[in-house]
Design a protein around this motif. Structure first.
Motif, short mmCIF file in Angstrom:
data_model
loop_
_atom_site.label_atom_id
_atom_site.label_comp_id
_atom_site.label_asym_id
_atom_site.label_seq_id
_atom_site.Cartn_x
_atom_site.Cartn_y
_atom_site.Cartn_z
N GLY A 19 9.33 -26.44 14.62
CA GLY A 19 8.47 -27.57 14.89
C GLY A 19 8.51 -27.92 16.36
O GLY A 19 9.31 -27.39 17.14
N ALA A 20 7.65 -28.86 16.77
CA ALA A 20 7.55 -29.22 18.18
C ALA A 20 8.64 -30.19 18.61
O ALA A 20 8.95 -30.30 19.80
N ALA A 21 9.22 -30.93 17.67
CA ALA A 21 10.22 -31.95 17.99
C ALA A 21 11.53 -31.62 17.29
O ALA A 21 11.56 -30.90 16.29
N PRO A 22 12.64 -32.16 17.81
CA PRO A 22 13.93 -31.94 17.15
C PRO A 22 13.93 -32.52 15.74
O PRO A 22 13.24 -33.50 15.46
N GLY A 23 14.72 -31.91 14.88
CA GLY A 23 14.81 -32.38 13.50
C GLY A 23 15.69 -31.46 12.69
O GLY A 23 16.31 -30.53 13.22
N PRO A 24 15.77 -31.69 11.40
CA PRO A 24 16.66 -30.88 10.55
C PRO A 24 16.16 -29.46 10.39
O PRO A 24 14.97 -29.17 10.53
N ARG A 25 17.09 -28.57 10.11
CA ARG A 25 16.74 -27.18 9.80
C ARG A 25 16.89 -26.97 8.30
O ARG A 25 17.94 -27.24 7.72
N LEU A 26 15.83 -26.47 7.68
CA LEU A 26 15.82 -26.16 6.25
C LEU A 26 15.89 -24.66 6.05
O LEU A 26 15.23 -23.90 6.77
N LEU A 27 16.65 -24.24 5.06
CA LEU A 27 16.67 -22.84 4.65
C LEU A 27 16.14 -22.75 3.22
O LEU A 27 16.64 -23.46 2.34
N LEU A 28 15.11 -21.95 3.03
CA LEU A 28 14.56 -21.67 1.70
C LEU A 28 14.91 -20.23 1.37
O LEU A 28 14.52 -19.32 2.09
N ARG A 29 15.60 -20.01 0.30
CA ARG A 29 16.19 -18.70 0.03
C ARG A 29 15.64 -18.04 -1.23
O ARG A 29 15.36 -18.70 -2.23
N CYS A 30 15.47 -16.72 -1.16
CA CYS A 30 15.14 -15.91 -2.33
C CYS A 30 15.98 -14.64 -2.27
O CYS A 30 16.73 -14.42 -1.32
N GLU A 31 15.84 -13.77 -3.26
CA GLU A 31 16.67 -12.58 -3.39
C GLU A 31 15.81 -11.32 -3.40
O GLU A 31 14.72 -11.31 -3.94
N ASP A 83 11.42 -10.71 -7.83
CA ASP A 83 10.11 -10.42 -7.26
C ASP A 83 9.26 -11.68 -7.17
O ASP A 83 8.56 -11.91 -6.18
N GLY A 84 9.35 -12.53 -8.18
CA GLY A 84 8.63 -13.80 -8.15
C GLY A 84 9.20 -14.78 -7.14
O GLY A 84 8.45 -15.49 -6.46
N HIS A 85 10.51 -14.82 -7.03
CA HIS A 85 11.14 -15.71 -6.05
C HIS A 85 10.71 -15.30 -4.63
O HIS A 85 10.41 -16.17 -3.79
N MET A 86 10.70 -14.00 -4.36
CA MET A 86 10.24 -13.53 -3.05
C MET A 86 8.80 -13.95 -2.79
O MET A 86 8.43 -14.31 -1.66
N THR A 87 7.98 -13.90 -3.82
CA THR A 87 6.57 -14.22 -3.64
C THR A 87 6.36 -15.70 -3.37
O THR A 87 5.47 -16.08 -2.60
N ILE A 88 7.16 -16.55 -4.00
CA ILE A 88 7.08 -17.98 -3.69
C ILE A 88 7.42 -18.22 -2.22
O ILE A 88 6.74 -19.00 -1.53
N ILE A 89 8.44 -17.54 -1.70
CA ILE A 89 8.78 -17.69 -0.29
C ILE A 89 7.71 -17.05 0.59
O ILE A 89 7.41 -17.54 1.69
N ALA A 90 7.10 -15.97 0.13
CA ALA A 90 5.97 -15.39 0.88
C ALA A 90 4.81 -16.38 0.96
O ALA A 90 4.12 -16.46 1.98
#
Length: 387
Positions: A66-78, A106-113
């Motif tokens: 993002g353009a401004a400081p803030g939290p970092r989120l990690l969204l994970r799949c396998e 395969d579905g989890h990867m696609t949600i992250i895609a």
């Protein structure tokens, strides 16, 4: 609050085709080279600020700033599939005999895609989002390897979220709870070493038969309570036993025993390991046998933190997706807990239907209808934390 742009009908069609192509070509834990390449190609089209490959093996991560400081989120799949022969008859069934995406990765990867598409069109207002495609979840090695990789230091999150589809939960509904949600587990390998002899003169050898036969019920008796009702829950499951070689002329001189240890908390796992190792050492000593102990498939407990659960609950309320505690806590294991550390963490179960085949069944297939639902959930979480 500005709502992140939704997936278009064209997106859903493309993502569904991408998911089915992943399903056709599963790769086992630690072997996900081609899957990782497909992921990298997909991510490049969304123009992230950074792509990291080779994380903890074949892991791939994309960073959207993002353009401004803030939290970092990690969204994970396998990334990985399973060493199970698929029996489905649909057109996108596995093309690799003996391997299948029968857990829904395969579905989890696609949600992250899907999230990659959305983040590529509109970055977070502040903070950043890491899309993590993690290798080797099924054997418990992947998350530990990713977190230990020096490249991960620059991706360490403040919040980490994951979605896992779950048969038995109504389609599109969510299970969410704070505290322990999945158990710690590990595979314990016990080898007892004696001395072979001619089968007509067993007294000239040293058989581990008595030690092996006494160990199996003793280890199984270490179990306690039921997951979800006993906070001190533990389970020891005998999975494999071998005594000598399949021959009639040789009295056995060695034995192998595989047992899966499982506990709801890390403290309970430590006690369970100590008790199991004591039983093995006593059996070996009483039989005058050598003893070797090793461990594989080591999973830590997965604990949802109150802060992350509050964020996810708020997002679900806002977009109108029903949720409750569902089947949590679960006796199964998931290595997502490795990403916890000092960050807020939550795993959500996304219902794949009350009549869905169970995970790891040979006819399981991820429901494509969950792709936009999962993307809506993650998108709402990202909006709430980074807008």
């Amino acid at each position: 609050m500005t709502q992140r742009t939704s997936l278009t009908n064209s997106d859903v069609v493309d993502l569904t085709q991408w998911r089915r192509e992943l399903h056709r070509h599963p790769e086992l834990s630690g072997e996900e080279k081609e899957t990782a390449a497909r992921v990298e190609t997909m991510l490049q089209a969304t123009q992230p600020d950074r792509i990291v490959t080779g994380l903890g093996g074949h892991g791939v991560a994309a960073l959207y700033n993002g353009a401004a400081p803030g939290p970092r989120l990690l969204l994970r799949c396998e990334l990985d599939g399973l060493p199970i022969r698929e029996t489905s008859t649909h057109d996108h069934r596995s093309q690799d005999p003996g391997k299948g995406h029968l857990c829904g990765h395969d579905g989890h990867m696609t949600i992250i895609a899907a999230m990659a598409r959305l983040l590529g069109r509109r970055r977070p207002t502040r903070g950043s989002v890491v899309l993590m495609f993690q290798p080797a979840e099924e054997n418990g090695a992947g998350a530990a390897a990713v977190v230990a990789d020096p490249e991960f230091a620059d991706l360490t999150p403040d919040y980490a979220f994951a979605i896992h589809n779950w048969p038995g939960v109504p389609l599109g509904h969510v299970a969410l709870a704070s505290g322990p949600v999945m158990c710690a587990s590990r595979g314990m390998r016990i080898r007892l070493a004696g001395r072979t002899a001619h089968a007509s003169q067993p007294e000239n050898g040293l058989s581990p038969m008595t030690a092996l036969s006494s160990l199996m019920p003793a280890l199984a008796a270490l179990g306690q309570g039921r997951c979800g009702t006993d906070p001190d829950y533990a389970l020891a499951t005998i999975c494999h036993a071998r005594l000598g070689d399949p021959a009639f002329g040789v009295a056995p001189g060695e034995a192998d025993l595989y047992v899966t240890l499982r506990a709801l908390t890390e403290a309970r796992m430590v006690r369970l390991i100590e008790d199991a190792e004591t039983l093995a050492a006593t059996a070996a000593r009483n039989g005058g046998l050598g003893l070797e102990i090793g461990y594989d498939d080591v999973f830590v407990t997965c604990d949802n933190t109150p802060g992350a659960v509050a964020v996810a609950s708020k997002a679900l309320d806002r977009i109108g997706i029903p949720y409750d505690q569902g089947p949590f806590p679960l006796p199964g294991s998931e290595d997502f807990g490795r990403f916890g550390g000092d960050c807020e963490l939550a795993m959500l179960l996304l219902g794949s239907g009350v009549d869905s085949p169970a995970l790891h069944n040979p006819d399981f297939d991820f429901p494509d209808d969950l792709i936009p639902v999962g993307a809506r959930i993650f998108s709402a979480i990202v909006d709430d934390l980074t807008s």
